[in-house]
Design a protein around this motif. Structure first.
Motif, PDB file in Angstrom:
ATOM      1  N   ALA A 187     102.955  86.742 104.061  1.00 33.96           N
ATOM      2  CA  ALA A 187     104.153  85.899 104.065  1.00 33.96           C
ATOM      3  C   ALA A 187     105.224  86.468 104.996  1.00 33.96           C
ATOM      4  O   ALA A 187     105.854  85.725 105.757  1.00 33.96           O
ATOM      5  CB  ALA A 187     104.707  85.758 102.645  1.00 33.96           C
ATOM      6  N   VAL A 188     105.424  87.781 104.962  1.00 29.24           N
ATOM      7  CA  VAL A 188     106.414  88.414 105.837  1.00 29.24           C
ATOM      8  C   VAL A 188     106.037  88.199 107.305  1.00 29.24           C
ATOM      9  O   VAL A 188     106.889  87.877 108.144  1.00 29.24           O
ATOM     10  CB  VAL A 188     106.571  89.913 105.497  1.00 29.24           C
ATOM     11  N   LEU A 189     104.764  88.348 107.624  1.00 31.78           N
ATOM     12  CA  LEU A 189     104.290  88.111 108.992  1.00 31.78           C
ATOM     13  C   LEU A 189     104.588  86.676 109.431  1.00 31.78           C
ATOM     14  O   LEU A 189     105.100  86.437 110.537  1.00 31.78           O
ATOM     15  CB  LEU A 189     102.796  88.406 109.089  1.00 31.78           C
ATOM     16  N   VAL A 190     104.288  85.704 108.563  1.00 31.95           N
ATOM     17  CA  VAL A 190     104.549  84.292 108.870  1.00 31.95           C
ATOM     18  C   VAL A 190     106.041  84.059 109.078  1.00 31.95           C
ATOM     19  O   VAL A 190     106.458  83.367 110.018  1.00 31.95           O
ATOM     20  CB  VAL A 190     104.002  83.379 107.749  1.00 31.95           C
ATOM     21  N   LEU A 191     106.866  84.640 108.220  1.00 30.17           N
ATOM     22  CA  LEU A 191     108.311  84.444 108.334  1.00 30.17           C
ATOM     23  C   LEU A 191     108.863  85.058 109.618  1.00 30.17           C
ATOM     24  O   LEU A 191     109.736  84.469 110.268  1.00 30.17           O
ATOM     25  CB  LEU A 191     109.016  85.017 107.103  1.00 30.17           C
ATOM     26  N   ILE A 192     108.344  86.214 110.016  1.00 34.79           N
ATOM     27  CA  ILE A 192     108.769  86.831 111.278  1.00 34.79           C
ATOM     28  C   ILE A 192     108.419  85.920 112.454  1.00 34.79           C
ATOM     29  O   ILE A 192     109.244  85.684 113.346  1.00 34.79           O
ATOM     30  CB  ILE A 192     108.142  88.234 111.443  1.00 34.79           C
ATOM     31  N   VAL A 193     107.198  85.392 112.451  1.00 42.96           N
ATOM     32  CA  VAL A 193     106.782  84.478 113.526  1.00 42.96           C
ATOM     33  C   VAL A 193     107.661  83.228 113.516  1.00 42.96           C
ATOM     34  O   VAL A 193     108.131  82.774 114.567  1.00 42.96           O
ATOM     35  CB  VAL A 193     105.290  84.114 113.389  1.00 42.96           C
ATOM     36  N   THR A 195     111.095  84.002 114.877  1.00 41.26           N
ATOM     37  CA  THR A 195     111.002  84.230 116.322  1.00 41.26           C
ATOM     38  C   THR A 195     110.880  82.904 117.067  1.00 41.26           C
ATOM     39  O   THR A 195     111.569  82.669 118.065  1.00 41.26           O
ATOM     40  CB  THR A 195     109.796  85.138 116.645  1.00 41.26           C
ATOM     41  N   VAL A 196     110.011  82.025 116.560  1.00 41.06           N
ATOM     42  CA  VAL A 196     109.853  80.700 117.172  1.00 41.06           C
ATOM     43  C   VAL A 196     111.170  79.931 117.105  1.00 41.06           C
ATOM     44  O   VAL A 196     111.607  79.325 118.082  1.00 41.06           O
ATOM     45  CB  VAL A 196     108.708  79.907 116.489  1.00 41.06           C
ATOM     46  N   GLY A 197     111.828  79.972 115.943  1.00 39.61           N
ATOM     47  CA  GLY A 197     113.096  79.270 115.768  1.00 39.61           C
ATOM     48  C   GLY A 197     114.196  79.773 116.694  1.00 39.61           C
ATOM     49  O   GLY A 197     115.080  79.019 117.089  1.00 39.61           O
ATOM     50  N   ARG A 198     114.109  81.040 117.048  1.00 37.19           N
ATOM     51  CA  ARG A 198     115.130  81.618 117.925  1.00 37.19           C
ATOM     52  C   ARG A 198     114.925  81.231 119.386  1.00 37.19           C
ATOM     53  O   ARG A 198     115.883  81.066 120.133  1.00 37.19           O
ATOM     54  CB  ARG A 198     115.107  83.133 117.772  1.00 37.19           C
ATOM     55  N   TRP A 199     113.683  81.106 119.809  1.00 41.35           N
ATOM     56  CA  TRP A 199     113.390  80.904 121.228  1.00 41.35           C
ATOM     57  C   TRP A 199     112.984  79.484 121.601  1.00 41.35           C
ATOM     58  O   TRP A 199     112.865  79.170 122.775  1.00 41.35           O
ATOM     59  CB  TRP A 199     112.292  81.877 121.681  1.00 41.35           C
ATOM     60  N   VAL A 200     112.761  78.646 120.626  1.00 39.90           N
ATOM     61  CA  VAL A 200     112.291  77.282 120.896  1.00 39.90           C
ATOM     62  C   VAL A 200     113.422  76.308 120.584  1.00 39.90           C
ATOM     63  O   VAL A 200     114.145  76.486 119.600  1.00 39.90           O
ATOM     64  CB  VAL A 200     111.035  76.988 120.029  1.00 39.90           C
ATOM     65  N   PRO A 201     113.592  75.274 121.379  1.00 40.10           N
ATOM     66  CA  PRO A 201     114.640  74.285 121.105  1.00 40.10           C
ATOM     67  C   PRO A 201     114.467  73.646 119.716  1.00 40.10           C
ATOM     68  O   PRO A 201     113.331  73.434 119.268  1.00 40.10           O
ATOM     69  CB  PRO A 201     114.452  73.233 122.201  1.00 40.10           C
ATOM     70  N   PRO A 202     115.557  73.341 119.034  1.00 43.54           N
ATOM     71  CA  PRO A 202     115.481  72.794 117.668  1.00 43.54           C
ATOM     72  C   PRO A 202     114.643  71.522 117.543  1.00 43.54           C
ATOM     73  O   PRO A 202     113.998  71.305 116.521  1.00 43.54           O
ATOM     74  CB  PRO A 202     116.945  72.502 117.311  1.00 43.54           C
ATOM     75  N   TRP A 241     103.270  69.633 118.775  1.00 50.75           N
ATOM     76  CA  TRP A 241     102.046  70.431 118.834  1.00 50.75           C
ATOM     77  C   TRP A 241     102.277  71.863 118.383  1.00 50.75           C
ATOM     78  O   TRP A 241     101.411  72.466 117.761  1.00 50.75           O
ATOM     79  CB  TRP A 241     101.442  70.387 120.236  1.00 50.75           C
ATOM     80  N   LEU A 242     103.462  72.427 118.677  1.00 49.71           N
ATOM     81  CA  LEU A 242     103.732  73.811 118.282  1.00 49.71           C
ATOM     82  C   LEU A 242     103.757  73.954 116.764  1.00 49.71           C
ATOM     83  O   LEU A 242     103.142  74.870 116.201  1.00 49.71           O
ATOM     84  CB  LEU A 242     105.055  74.291 118.886  1.00 49.71           C
ATOM     85  N   MET A 243     104.441  73.048 116.081  1.00 52.93           N
ATOM     86  CA  MET A 243     104.520  73.121 114.620  1.00 52.93           C
ATOM     87  C   MET A 243     103.157  72.848 113.986  1.00 52.93           C
ATOM     88  O   MET A 243     102.780  73.501 113.008  1.00 52.93           O
ATOM     89  CB  MET A 243     105.568  72.134 114.093  1.00 52.93           C
TER      90      MET A 243
END
Length: 198
Positions: free
Chosen positions: A71-77, A80-87, A151-153
């Motif tokens: 779960a921690v690994l998934v949350l980190i990913v 990270t995705v939320g920070r670098w990918v447009p909303p 596609w990313l989600m």
């Protein structure tokens, strides 16, 4: 005998603005009841050893370590995705915000536990033994309809599902993916509930 007219029923896409929290909550509970029913029917025909499926044979520590660790690994990913990918790429139409945004903490926990138990029982407990983790994960991603436009989600949901299937195979107990699924959903629900808007 009177014929049933199927043409009267039309499927249409709903906009989030047309939905309210109560409707979404009822929909969630009904959907999870359906998931639990389908899982029960499949398991009834398969007749697995439920004692083995729900055992803590590897030990409570191992279950928690693998479940929380994944779960921690998934949350980190996800962060990270939320920070670098447009909303707009991660947008689910506001559904998760409507579900969790105004819920008390206990209700977020109940919803997260319900979803974790029902979905893991169906996908890992019932379906994965027939289809394996790959095809089960494709189905899992497909039922998360609100993400299919991106596609990313969809890819992330597939990878999370595959990982849940892998930790289930590795540990041999359904509790491990249930713990992981719960921690992921509960954490994301709390973030949606308690984050401050800038």
């Amino acid at each position: 005998m009177k014929k049933f007219n199927f043409k009267r029923f039309r499927l249409r896409q709903l906009n989030p603005e047309e939905l309210d929290e109560r409707y979404l909550l009822i929909n969630l509970y009904v959907t999870q009841l359906l998931v639990l029913t389908v899982a029960s029917v499949i398991l009834l025909f398969r007749r697995p050893n439920l004692k083995d499926m729900f055992s803590f044979h590897p030990g409570y520590g191992t279950v928690l370590l693998w479940g929380v660790g994944f779960a921690v690994l998934v949350l980190i990913v996800d962060f990270t995705v939320g920070r670098w990918v447009p909303p707009e790429v991660t947008d689910d139409g506001g559904i998760n915000q409507m579900l969790f945004g105004n819920r008390p903490l206990w209700h977020i926990a109940v919803l997260s536990l319900l979803v974790a138990v029902c979905e893991e029982l169906l996908f890992r407990g019932a379906i994965q033994s027939y289809w394996g983790p790959y095809w089960t994960s494709i189905l899992f991603a497909a039922i998360h309809v609100r993400y299919l436009q991106h596609w990313l989600m969809t890819g992330l949901v597939f990878c999370i599902s595959y990982g849940l299937g892998w930790i289930y195979v590795h540990t041999g107990t359904l509790w491990t993916p249930i713990v992981a699924h719960f921690v992921i959903d509960f954490t994301m629900g709390c973030i949606l509930r308690y984050r401050r808007e800038d």
